[in-house]
Design an enzyme around this catalytic site. Structure first.
Site, PDB file in Angstrom:
ATOM      1  N   TRP A   1       0.497  -0.738  -0.215  1.00  0.00           N
ATOM      2  CA  TRP A   1       0.235  -0.233  -0.176  1.00  0.00           C
ATOM      3  C   TRP A   1       0.731   1.311  -0.149  1.00  0.00           C
ATOM      4  O   TRP A   1       2.015   1.391   0.410  1.00  0.00           O
ATOM      5  CB  TRP A   1      -1.101   0.073   1.198  1.00  0.00           C
ATOM      6  CG  TRP A   1      -2.260   1.383   1.251  1.00  0.00           C
ATOM      7  CD1 TRP A   1      -2.722   1.982   0.408  1.00  0.00           C
ATOM      8  CD2 TRP A   1      -1.995   1.930   2.683  1.00  0.00           C
ATOM      9  NE1 TRP A   1      -3.536   2.710   0.773  1.00  0.00           N
ATOM     10  CE2 TRP A   1      -3.047   2.314   2.274  1.00  0.00           C
ATOM     11  CE3 TRP A   1      -1.391   1.706   3.971  1.00  0.00           C
ATOM     12  CZ2 TRP A   1      -3.708   3.770   3.282  1.00  0.00           C
ATOM     13  CZ3 TRP A   1      -2.275   2.102   4.720  1.00  0.00           C
ATOM     14  CH2 TRP A   1      -3.605   3.784   4.634  1.00  0.00           C
TER      15      TRP A   1
ATOM     16  N   ASP B   1      -0.612  -5.549   9.729  1.00  0.00           N
ATOM     17  CA  ASP B   1      -2.026  -4.924   9.192  1.00  0.00           C
ATOM     18  C   ASP B   1      -3.418  -5.647   8.511  1.00  0.00           C
ATOM     19  O   ASP B   1      -2.736  -6.545   8.017  1.00  0.00           O
ATOM     20  CB  ASP B   1      -1.376  -3.968   7.659  1.00  0.00           C
ATOM     21  CG  ASP B   1      -2.684  -2.798   7.864  1.00  0.00           C
ATOM     22  OD1 ASP B   1      -3.443  -2.915   8.112  1.00  0.00           O
ATOM     23  OD2 ASP B   1      -1.986  -2.645   6.710  1.00  0.00           O
TER      24      ASP B   1
ATOM     25  N   LYS C   1     -13.445  -1.027   6.262  1.00  0.00           N
ATOM     26  CA  LYS C   1     -14.333  -2.151   5.063  1.00  0.00           C
ATOM     27  C   LYS C   1     -15.404  -3.027   6.097  1.00  0.00           C
ATOM     28  O   LYS C   1     -16.498  -2.826   5.231  1.00  0.00           O
ATOM     29  CB  LYS C   1     -12.380  -2.962   4.233  1.00  0.00           C
ATOM     30  CG  LYS C   1     -12.404  -1.898   3.629  1.00  0.00           C
ATOM     31  CD  LYS C   1     -10.960  -1.065   3.995  1.00  0.00           C
ATOM     32  CE  LYS C   1     -10.278  -0.298   2.979  1.00  0.00           C
ATOM     33  NZ  LYS C   1      -9.360   0.408   3.253  1.00  0.00           N
TER      34      LYS C   1
HETATM   35  C1  LMR Z   1      -6.844   2.254  -0.611  1.00  0.00           C
HETATM   36  O1  LMR Z   1      -5.583   0.966  -0.715  1.00  0.00           O
HETATM   37  O2  LMR Z   1      -7.389   2.400  -1.583  1.00  0.00           O
HETATM   38  C2  LMR Z   1      -7.528   2.419   0.407  1.00  0.00           C
HETATM   39  O3  LMR Z   1      -7.275   1.373   1.745  1.00  0.00           O
HETATM   40  C3  LMR Z   1      -8.248   3.855   0.408  1.00  0.00           C
HETATM   41  C4  LMR Z   1      -7.149   4.663   1.204  1.00  0.00           C
HETATM   42  O4  LMR Z   1      -6.817   5.471   1.592  1.00  0.00           O
HETATM   43  O5  LMR Z   1      -5.982   4.069   0.231  1.00  0.00           O
END
Ligand code: LMR
Length: 410
Positions: A140, A221, A256
């Site tokens: 991420w 996480d 979520k």
């Molecule tokens: C995502 O990866 O799209 C979600 O976790 C929202 C975000 O804040 O990035």
């Protein structure tokens, strides 16, 4: 009339422009797209069959209960209410887990999963770590930024093989085995963002051996609990590590799983070796939270707490979460079949093996750009598609867009 102020020295002029987070960039591009039939496969949010973010029945029922006996909006304790925290611990560790019963777990309400990660990162900076945080490649995009802002040097370990879309587990373990003692290793417990590729139970056990041998610190996480196999099944790695005697940080998000994105409800759980360590960690954590946002917000946590502490509402939540999970699986299957039916040579069946909200499609940034420009189908430029935004109405259009860009773009 606009007036330009000409200060002698502008404090803002020297700001270095920084590239925007790719998920945020896709949110903004989608919002700015005027085409009425646009599709948003960018941000990781669950949309129902009618294309809307659902208001879960369980959230509605909890709000009705709360409204019947309204409490004033006073300040919450810095760590959140006792009811919220014990509900979180039972959810995460199961009923009667030894780590909780022995008083070895410190739990704090947090501002979503991101807030939990950040407070956890700040606590870690006070401990004897190597100062390095290891992340999967890819991960991420906010992970490296968030831990970098907390002062960590970022390292990466291999995760997904771009050629097969499978987990490169042996390479991952080999890389982790070379890390300096006291390095923090962040793993996503399930529904890996952005790849949808997770470890199986045997792999988690083998990972525990490597963490122990290398004196590494695990940070899990857990942003998508319930979206892979089920609420308890998805918490299995947390429960296993909490028994292992290794130190453990867990960032939990309810964004979520309760469709409570904007309420910012999450929790940070830290598994220590003793009640004394819990008390030491709690003292530091409270000071850290106090210095960032003072105390946590009330409403979203009240909803989650009401549900986690009610057997009936808890059951309804499990049912609704199961419905969301099953619908995403149907959409995965539907997209794979539609691509096959349209005669695409490339095999997209790997999308069915990926879990959770995302598919790491293998589409290039150029192909994603073309999909956005030509078809109003938005996605993150690393090729991540949010399968939870597909529905029977938009799926054929998305399939057409993929077929076209695969056939015509590099
Ligand atoms: C995502 O990866 O799209 C979600 O976790 C929202 C975000 O804040 O990035």
């Amino acid at each position: 009339m606009t007036k330009t102020i000409t200060a002698q020295v502008s404090v803002f002029a020297e700001i270095t422009p920084t590239p925007m987070d790719p998920v945020l960039a896709s949110i903004e591009a989608f919002a700015a797209d005027p085409r009425p039939d646009k599709v948003n496969l960018g941000v990781g949010m669950y949309y129902d069959e009618s294309g809307k973010i659902p208001r879960l029945r369980v959230v509605h029922d909890a709000e009705v209960l709360i409204a019947r006996n309204p409490a004033p909006y006073g300040y919450l304790p810095v760590e959140g209410t006792a009811a919220f925290r014990s509900g979180v611990e039972t959810l995460l560790f199961g009923v009667g887990h030894a780590a909780v019963a022995d008083g070895r777990v410190a739990t704090f309400q947090a501002l979503g999963g991101t807030g939990a990660l950040r407070v956890g990162a700040e606590i870690l900076r006070l401990l004897k770590t190597s100062g390095v945080l290891a992340l999967s490649h890819p991960t991420w995009p906010n992970h490296p930024v968030l831990f970098g802002a907390a002062g960590f040097e970022i390292a990466t370990y291999p995760y997904v093989d771009p050629a097969t879309g499978g987990l490169m587990f042996d390479r991952m373990l080999a890389a982790l085995a070379t890390l300096r003692p006291g390095t923090v290793v962040l793993l996503q417990t399930c529904c890996h963002n952005p790849t949808g590729v997770d470890l199986d139970r045997d792999q988690w056990l083998r990972l525990a051996d490597v963490l122990r041998a290398g004196s590494l610190i695990l940070f899990l996480d857990l942003a998508y609990q319930g979206f892979a196999d089920g609420i308890d099944e998805d918490a299995w790695p947390v429960r296993m590590f909490a028994e292992s005697g290794l130190p453990l940080f867990v960032a939990l998000s309810f964004s979520k799983s309760f469709a409570l994105y904007g309420e910012r409800v999450g929790a940070l759980c830290i598994v220590t070796a003793s009640p004394r360590e819990v008390s030491l960690v709690s003292g530091q954590a409270k000071n850290i939270i106090r210095a960032i946002y003072s105390t946590p917000p009330t409403h979203g946590a009240a909803i989650v707490s009401t549900v986690l502490n009610s057997p009936e509402l808890g059951e309804l939540w499990r049912t609704e979460l199961g419905e969301m999970r099953d619908r995403i699986k149907q959409m995965r299957l539907g997209l794979v079949e539609a691509l096959k039916t349209k005669g695409l040579n490339a095999d997209f069946s790997f999308m069915q093996r990926q879990r959770g909200l995302f598919s790491y499609s293998g589409l290039s940034a150029a192909q994603i750009d073309l999909m956005t420009r030509g078809h109003a189908v938005h996605a993150v430029r690393d090729g991540r598609l949010c399968m939870a935004a597909l529905n029977r109405h938009n799926l054929p259009r998305v399939a057409d867009a993929i077929v076209e860009v695969v056939r015509h773009a590099p």
